[in-house]
Design a protein around this motif. Structure first.
Motif, PDB file in Angstrom:
ATOM      1  N   LEU A  12     138.252  73.338  -7.928  1.00  0.00           N
ATOM      2  CA  LEU A  12     137.138  74.285  -7.852  1.00  0.00           C
ATOM      3  C   LEU A  12     136.063  73.789  -8.806  1.00  0.00           C
ATOM      4  CD1 LEU A  12     139.363  76.026  -6.517  1.00  0.00           C
ATOM      5  CD2 LEU A  12     138.415  77.995  -7.715  1.00  0.00           C
ATOM      6  N   VAL A  13     134.876  73.584  -8.287  1.00  0.00           N
ATOM      7  CA  VAL A  13     133.782  73.064  -9.093  1.00  0.00           C
ATOM      8  C   VAL A  13     132.640  74.065  -9.079  1.00  0.00           C
ATOM      9  CG1 VAL A  13     132.123  71.209  -9.407  1.00  0.00           C
ATOM     10  CG2 VAL A  13     134.440  70.692  -8.602  1.00  0.00           C
ATOM     11  N   THR A  33     126.140  87.277 -21.371  1.00  0.00           N
ATOM     12  CA  THR A  33     126.400  85.937 -21.903  1.00  0.00           C
ATOM     13  C   THR A  33     127.900  85.682 -21.991  1.00  0.00           C
ATOM     14  OG1 THR A  33     124.350  85.862 -23.164  1.00  0.00           O
ATOM     15  CG2 THR A  33     126.146  84.438 -23.903  1.00  0.00           C
ATOM     16  N   ALA A  34     128.343  84.593 -21.375  1.00  0.00           N
ATOM     17  CA  ALA A  34     129.770  84.268 -21.332  1.00  0.00           C
ATOM     18  C   ALA A  34     129.954  82.952 -20.583  1.00  0.00           C
ATOM     19  CB  ALA A  34     130.562  85.371 -20.624  1.00  0.00           C
ATOM     20  N   VAL A  35     131.168  82.454 -20.616  1.00  0.00           N
ATOM     21  CA  VAL A  35     131.558  81.373 -19.713  1.00  0.00           C
ATOM     22  C   VAL A  35     132.086  82.022 -18.440  1.00  0.00           C
ATOM     23  CG1 VAL A  35     133.036  79.380 -19.333  1.00  0.00           C
ATOM     24  CG2 VAL A  35     132.102  79.829 -21.618  1.00  0.00           C
ATOM     25  N   TYR A  36     131.556  81.617 -17.323  1.00  0.00           N
ATOM     26  CA  TYR A  36     131.930  82.188 -16.039  1.00  0.00           C
ATOM     27  C   TYR A  36     132.864  81.219 -15.303  1.00  0.00           C
ATOM     28  CZ  TYR A  36     128.611  85.989 -16.498  1.00  0.00           C
ATOM     29  OH  TYR A  36     127.958  87.120 -16.921  1.00  0.00           O
ATOM     30  N   TYR A  37     133.964  81.779 -14.804  1.00  0.00           N
ATOM     31  CA  TYR A  37     134.987  80.982 -14.128  1.00  0.00           C
ATOM     32  C   TYR A  37     135.142  81.433 -12.688  1.00  0.00           C
ATOM     33  CZ  TYR A  37     136.456  79.690 -18.857  1.00  0.00           C
ATOM     34  OH  TYR A  37     136.502  79.220 -20.148  1.00  0.00           O
ATOM     35  N   CYS A  38     135.258  80.467 -11.818  1.00  0.00           N
ATOM     36  CA  CYS A  38     135.545  80.725 -10.415  1.00  0.00           C
ATOM     37  C   CYS A  38     137.065  80.741 -10.214  1.00  0.00           C
ATOM     38  CB  CYS A  38     134.912  79.619  -9.579  1.00  0.00           C
ATOM     39  SG  CYS A  38     135.314  79.650  -7.826  1.00  0.00           S
ATOM     40  N   ASN A  39     137.513  81.599  -9.343  1.00  0.00           N
ATOM     41  CA  ASN A  39     138.950  81.721  -9.046  1.00  0.00           C
ATOM     42  C   ASN A  39     139.147  81.810  -7.539  1.00  0.00           C
ATOM     43  OD1 ASN A  39     141.104  84.100  -8.343  1.00  0.00           O
ATOM     44  ND2 ASN A  39     141.888  82.661  -9.873  1.00  0.00           N
ATOM     45  N   ALA A  40     140.217  81.182  -7.069  1.00  0.00           N
ATOM     46  CA  ALA A  40     140.538  81.273  -5.639  1.00  0.00           C
ATOM     47  C   ALA A  40     142.042  81.292  -5.448  1.00  0.00           C
ATOM     48  CB  ALA A  40     139.932  80.095  -4.881  1.00  0.00           C
ATOM     49  N   GLU A  41     142.475  82.092  -4.500  1.00  0.00           N
ATOM     50  CA  GLU A  41     143.890  82.148  -4.122  1.00  0.00           C
ATOM     51  C   GLU A  41     144.039  81.263  -2.884  1.00  0.00           C
ATOM     52  OE1 GLU A  41     145.292  85.980  -2.963  1.00  0.00           O
ATOM     53  OE2 GLU A  41     147.377  85.505  -3.370  1.00  0.00           O
ATOM     54  N   VAL A  42     144.772  80.167  -3.045  1.00  0.00           N
ATOM     55  CA  VAL A  42     144.775  79.110  -2.038  1.00  0.00           C
ATOM     56  C   VAL A  42     146.178  78.843  -1.512  1.00  0.00           C
ATOM     57  CG1 VAL A  42     144.278  76.665  -1.599  1.00  0.00           C
ATOM     58  CG2 VAL A  42     142.776  78.008  -3.108  1.00  0.00           C
ATOM     59  N   ARG A  43     146.247  78.648  -0.213  1.00  0.00           N
ATOM     60  CA  ARG A  43     147.469  78.133   0.400  1.00  0.00           C
ATOM     61  C   ARG A  43     147.180  76.690   0.827  1.00  0.00           C
ATOM     62  NH1 ARG A  43     150.233  80.292   6.031  1.00  0.00           N
ATOM     63  NH2 ARG A  43     151.660  78.545   6.276  1.00  0.00           N
ATOM     64  N   GLN A  88     136.386  74.961 -13.963  1.00  0.00           N
ATOM     65  CA  GLN A  88     136.329  74.557 -15.360  1.00  0.00           C
ATOM     66  C   GLN A  88     135.446  75.477 -16.196  1.00  0.00           C
ATOM     67  OE1 GLN A  88     134.534  73.288 -12.961  1.00  0.00           O
ATOM     68  NE2 GLN A  88     132.461  72.988 -13.759  1.00  0.00           N
ATOM     69  N   GLY A  89     134.674  76.312 -15.541  1.00  0.00           N
ATOM     70  CA  GLY A  89     133.807  77.245 -16.255  1.00  0.00           C
ATOM     71  C   GLY A  89     132.389  76.732 -16.383  1.00  0.00           C
TER      72      GLY A  89
END
Length: 121
Positions: free
Chosen positions: A4-5, A90-100, A113-114
């Motif tokens: 995830l980028v 203000t924060a580090v934002y992270y992407c998340n995915a539930e993957v098969r 990676q944020g």
């Protein structure tokens, strides 16, 4: 492997806007939920917004009416449009995915990676 980028973070003045993008790639058979989390210094990571594969969305109370999450299932991407930004965003934002993955019956959580979002007052 699945990656995830994220992109789109940066510095913005209060009241401004940013758009975060996250692209998932690799051995992906299907993606269920996708979402954005954030972590400010000294605080726990918290959910900002999530979206199901069918398009149902959920938002943290603190961002409702200001942030919009969307996704493109064909491109395995998720976007977060952030408007009316506040210093407390203000924060580090992270992407998340539930993957098969291919050849697997198991769903796994993957994280980007944020990307830093800084809102100045």
């Amino acid at each position: 492997q699945v990656q995830l980028v994220e992109s789109g973070g940066g510095l913005v003045q209060a009241g401004g806007s940013l758009r975060l993008s996250c692209a998932a790639s690799g051995s992906i058979f299907s993606i269920n939920g996708m979402g954005w989390y954030r972590q400010a210094p000294g605080k726990q990571r918290e959910l900002v917004a999530s979206i199901t594969s069918g398009g149902s969305t959920n938002y943290a109370d603190s961002v409702k009416g200001r942030f919009t999450i969307s996704r493109d299932n064909a491109k395995n991407t998720v976007l977060l449009q952030m408007n009316s930004l506040k210093p407390e965003d203000t924060a580090v934002y992270y992407c998340n995915a539930e993957v098969r993955r291919y050849y697997s019956l198991t769903w796994y959580d993957y994280w980007g990676q944020g990307t830093q979002v800084t809102v100045s007052s």
